[in-house]
Design a protein around this motif. Structure first.
Motif: not given
Length: 64
Positions: A13-24
């Motif tokens: 859940x945390x990885x999927x939530x932070x995924x857009x931030x990490x892609x930026x």
């Protein structure tokens, strides 16, 4: 056993939530991250990003 399932679920859940931030920040577009199309679907395997994030998590865990 149930404790590990809860930990894995929360991690996903945390990885999927932070995924857009990490892609930026550039994760997911590093050399070694694989993107390809197969049967009309885009597949993504973030090998290099996973290794870097694992190393960062291990370093944080070692200092805590």
């Amino acid at each position: 056993m149930i404790r590990w399932m809860i930990v894995v679920f929360l991690a996903l859940v945390l990885i999927s939530w932070f995924s857009p931030v990490l892609q930026k920040l550039g994760f997911g577009r590093l050399p070694g991250d694989l993107r390809f199309k197969l049967f009309g679907r885009e597949m993504f395997i973030p090998l290099t990003s996973t290794i870097l994030l694992s190393m960062a998590a291990a370093a944080i865990a070692k200092f805590l």
